[in-house]
Design a protein around this motif. Sequence first.
Motif, PDB file in Angstrom:
ATOM      1  N   SER A 136       1.017  -1.423  -0.034  1.00  0.00           N
ATOM      2  CA  SER A 136      -0.340  -0.100   0.248  1.00  0.00           C
ATOM      3  C   SER A 136       1.170   0.802   0.048  1.00  0.00           C
ATOM      4  CB  SER A 136      -1.003  -0.361   1.630  1.00  0.00           C
ATOM      5  OG  SER A 136      -2.292  -0.415   0.986  1.00  0.00           O
ATOM      6  N   ASN A 137       2.001   1.321   0.545  1.00  0.00           N
ATOM      7  CA  ASN A 137       3.203   2.650  -0.141  1.00  0.00           C
ATOM      8  C   ASN A 137       3.442   3.249  -0.590  1.00  0.00           C
ATOM      9  OD1 ASN A 137       4.737   4.301   0.794  1.00  0.00           O
ATOM     10  ND2 ASN A 137       6.207   3.071   2.447  1.00  0.00           N
ATOM     11  N   SER A 138       3.101   3.953  -1.606  1.00  0.00           N
ATOM     12  CA  SER A 138       2.603   3.760  -2.827  1.00  0.00           C
ATOM     13  C   SER A 138       4.690   5.002  -3.127  1.00  0.00           C
ATOM     14  CB  SER A 138       1.808   4.508  -3.869  1.00  0.00           C
ATOM     15  OG  SER A 138       1.208   5.787  -3.000  1.00  0.00           O
ATOM     16  N   HIS A 139       4.476   5.470  -1.758  1.00  0.00           N
ATOM     17  CA  HIS A 139       6.121   6.113  -1.810  1.00  0.00           C
ATOM     18  C   HIS A 139       7.119   5.382  -2.019  1.00  0.00           C
ATOM     19  CE1 HIS A 139       3.900   9.697  -1.071  1.00  0.00           C
ATOM     20  NE2 HIS A 139       3.231   8.962  -0.593  1.00  0.00           N
ATOM     21  N   ARG A 140       6.908   3.938  -1.988  1.00  0.00           N
ATOM     22  CA  ARG A 140       7.770   2.514  -2.744  1.00  0.00           C
ATOM     23  C   ARG A 140       7.392   2.156  -3.517  1.00  0.00           C
ATOM     24  NH1 ARG A 140       8.810  -1.229   2.282  1.00  0.00           N
ATOM     25  NH2 ARG A 140      10.053  -2.472   0.464  1.00  0.00           N
ATOM     26  N   ILE A 141       7.030   2.487  -4.676  1.00  0.00           N
ATOM     27  CA  ILE A 141       7.301   2.403  -5.886  1.00  0.00           C
ATOM     28  C   ILE A 141       8.600   2.537  -6.761  1.00  0.00           C
ATOM     29  CG2 ILE A 141       6.487   2.626  -8.174  1.00  0.00           C
ATOM     30  CD1 ILE A 141       3.191   3.720  -7.224  1.00  0.00           C
ATOM     31  N   CYS A 187       4.325   9.422 -11.748  1.00  0.00           N
ATOM     32  CA  CYS A 187       3.647   9.707 -13.328  1.00  0.00           C
ATOM     33  C   CYS A 187       3.263   8.614 -13.896  1.00  0.00           C
ATOM     34  CB  CYS A 187       5.076   9.555 -14.302  1.00  0.00           C
ATOM     35  SG  CYS A 187       5.747  11.064 -14.044  1.00  0.00           S
ATOM     36  N   LEU A 188       2.382   8.635 -15.212  1.00  0.00           N
ATOM     37  CA  LEU A 188       1.806   7.508 -15.439  1.00  0.00           C
ATOM     38  C   LEU A 188       1.996   6.897 -17.500  1.00  0.00           C
ATOM     39  CD1 LEU A 188      -1.953   8.945 -13.700  1.00  0.00           C
ATOM     40  CD2 LEU A 188      -0.609   6.391 -13.310  1.00  0.00           C
ATOM     41  N   PHE A 189       2.301   5.617 -16.977  1.00  0.00           N
ATOM     42  CA  PHE A 189       2.316   5.386 -18.943  1.00  0.00           C
ATOM     43  C   PHE A 189       1.328   4.518 -19.600  1.00  0.00           C
ATOM     44  CE2 PHE A 189       6.258   7.024 -16.193  1.00  0.00           C
ATOM     45  CZ  PHE A 189       6.807   7.765 -17.676  1.00  0.00           C
ATOM     46  N   LEU A 236       0.688  13.644  -8.998  1.00  0.00           N
ATOM     47  CA  LEU A 236       0.028  12.890  -7.793  1.00  0.00           C
ATOM     48  C   LEU A 236      -1.211  12.671  -7.555  1.00  0.00           C
ATOM     49  CD1 LEU A 236       1.404  11.577  -5.356  1.00  0.00           C
ATOM     50  CD2 LEU A 236       1.093  13.422  -4.062  1.00  0.00           C
ATOM     51  N   LEU A 237      -1.187  14.124  -8.461  1.00  0.00           N
ATOM     52  CA  LEU A 237      -2.997  15.054  -8.388  1.00  0.00           C
ATOM     53  C   LEU A 237      -3.255  13.970  -9.447  1.00  0.00           C
ATOM     54  CD1 LEU A 237      -4.890  16.953  -8.358  1.00  0.00           C
ATOM     55  CD2 LEU A 237      -3.728  18.100 -10.554  1.00  0.00           C
ATOM     56  N   LEU A 239      -2.392  10.500 -10.459  1.00  0.00           N
ATOM     57  CA  LEU A 239      -2.595   9.436  -9.841  1.00  0.00           C
ATOM     58  C   LEU A 239      -4.243   9.329  -8.710  1.00  0.00           C
ATOM     59  CD1 LEU A 239      -1.723   6.705  -9.303  1.00  0.00           C
ATOM     60  CD2 LEU A 239      -0.087   7.252  -7.835  1.00  0.00           C
ATOM     61  N   PHE A 240      -4.374  10.153  -7.842  1.00  0.00           N
ATOM     62  CA  PHE A 240      -5.356  10.310  -7.466  1.00  0.00           C
ATOM     63  C   PHE A 240      -6.587  10.646  -7.837  1.00  0.00           C
ATOM     64  CE2 PHE A 240      -2.333  10.393  -3.548  1.00  0.00           C
ATOM     65  CZ  PHE A 240      -3.360   9.769  -3.264  1.00  0.00           C
ATOM     66  N   ALA A 241      -6.929  11.001  -8.993  1.00  0.00           N
ATOM     67  CA  ALA A 241      -7.637  11.065  -9.958  1.00  0.00           C
ATOM     68  C   ALA A 241      -8.537   9.918 -10.184  1.00  0.00           C
ATOM     69  CB  ALA A 241      -7.386  12.104 -11.170  1.00  0.00           C
ATOM     70  N   GLY A 242      -7.065   9.100 -10.932  1.00  0.00           N
ATOM     71  CA  GLY A 242      -7.767   7.780 -10.918  1.00  0.00           C
ATOM     72  C   GLY A 242      -8.267   6.546 -10.080  1.00  0.00           C
ATOM     73  N   LEU A 243      -7.421   6.990  -8.404  1.00  0.00           N
ATOM     74  CA  LEU A 243      -8.368   6.140  -6.833  1.00  0.00           C
ATOM     75  C   LEU A 243      -8.957   6.305  -6.851  1.00  0.00           C
ATOM     76  CD1 LEU A 243      -4.025   6.094  -5.789  1.00  0.00           C
ATOM     77  CD2 LEU A 243      -5.418   4.291  -7.278  1.00  0.00           C
ATOM     78  N   ASN A 244      -9.795   7.549  -6.736  1.00  0.00           N
ATOM     79  CA  ASN A 244     -11.199   7.582  -5.887  1.00  0.00           C
ATOM     80  C   ASN A 244     -11.821   7.187  -6.771  1.00  0.00           C
ATOM     81  OD1 ASN A 244     -10.168   9.267  -3.773  1.00  0.00           O
ATOM     82  ND2 ASN A 244     -10.647  11.389  -5.469  1.00  0.00           N
ATOM     83  N   PRO A 245     -12.388   7.341  -8.440  1.00  0.00           N
ATOM     84  CA  PRO A 245     -13.186   6.149  -9.305  1.00  0.00           C
ATOM     85  C   PRO A 245     -12.667   4.696  -8.468  1.00  0.00           C
ATOM     86  CG  PRO A 245     -12.273   8.140 -10.069  1.00  0.00           C
ATOM     87  CD  PRO A 245     -11.235   7.916  -9.427  1.00  0.00           C
TER      88      PRO A 245
END
Length: 390
Positions: A136-141, A187-189, A236-237, A239-245
């Motif tokens: 669950s630690n997305s900072h450790r990706i 970042c999203l790819f 980050l913005l 990413l969270f736009a996808g995680l809330n849905p």
Amino acid sequence: MSHGTSSVIETEEHRDLRAAVAALGKRYGREYFARVVAEGKHTDELWAEAAGLGYLGVNLPEEYGGGGRGIAELSLVLEELGAAGCPLLMLVVSPAICGTVIARFGTDEQKRSWLPGLADGSRKMAFGITEPDAGSNSHRITTTARREGADWILNGRKVFISGVDIAEATLIVGRTEDARTGRLKPCLFIVPRDAPGFGRRPISMELAAPEKQFELTLDEVRLPAEALVGDEDAGLLQLFAGLNPERIMTAAFALGMGRYALDRAVDYARTRQVWKEPIGTHQALAHPLAQAHIELELARLMMQKAAHLYDAGDDMAAGEAANMAKYAAAEAAVHSVDQAVHTLGGNGLTHEYGLASMITAARVARIAPVSREMILNFVSHQSLGLPKSY
């Protein structure tokens, strides 16, 4: 109707959509779902029919062939299909996460290229965030992206990624180095399924589901500049736009499952006779079912609130509500399935009644996409202002 009540009392349009999706779900139902699982196939027929009726892309922009509505409507579609016993897990991933992220942050070219196919169901996209050592630690990706000329080179591993085999591409969460600070940022790819160096291995799961889970490896995967979704600096913005849905849709998935199990139990309790009266006459069975119903109704209200906030563009408030909705729906589903199995006694464990496999399935909602403990952490420090424990 005032803006405030619309998220509490469903509109006629929503009720009509519910009824229409429920009718579709009923035509397929649990038997169809179980057969597909047993044969190792996918829910292609239901997916295609739901697509043809415009349900899969109901949340995507109209100009790209979507319904121009929101997550409120898409979550309703998933909930009703689940309540009919045939949920479509890829609804969470393809239109809700990937479709939303591309619609909000993608380039014009990415939108033109992907949204029509995601909206009409002809194309699917998977979502890859979880890693073996990060949980669950997305900072450790540790999946990283580095620039090489105009291209990006990705390296890393992902785990428990749904439906990669049936998706044309996977939206991969990587991290790039910030030129100014040297720190890594998300970042999203968009990574095509057949990209050289992009490998997948199925994970054997004790889970009766048509969608398979995969471990992914990215070994020097070369992508063009336009594979990056959105702004490199707003990771980050985005990413969270996808995680809330994702959380709202997981709540819908859980609610549908809980409702399906409860309906089976209520039918059984109404007709099953051991002594003089049906077993549903007895409060020891009736009250827990009533309680499960109340919990499901409460969780749905929270899901509707989260969807309403998200669709209204309030990302911060939606984040809190989406986490709470996911938590509440998962708990309600687990209780409902447990009580349903118990109500049926031995029959609750038979193939014929098909409830036993839902014990495992209901557990998923407590674990994914974020564990209930992480939600409690979130609420502790975000909502209550308590000091952070990690």
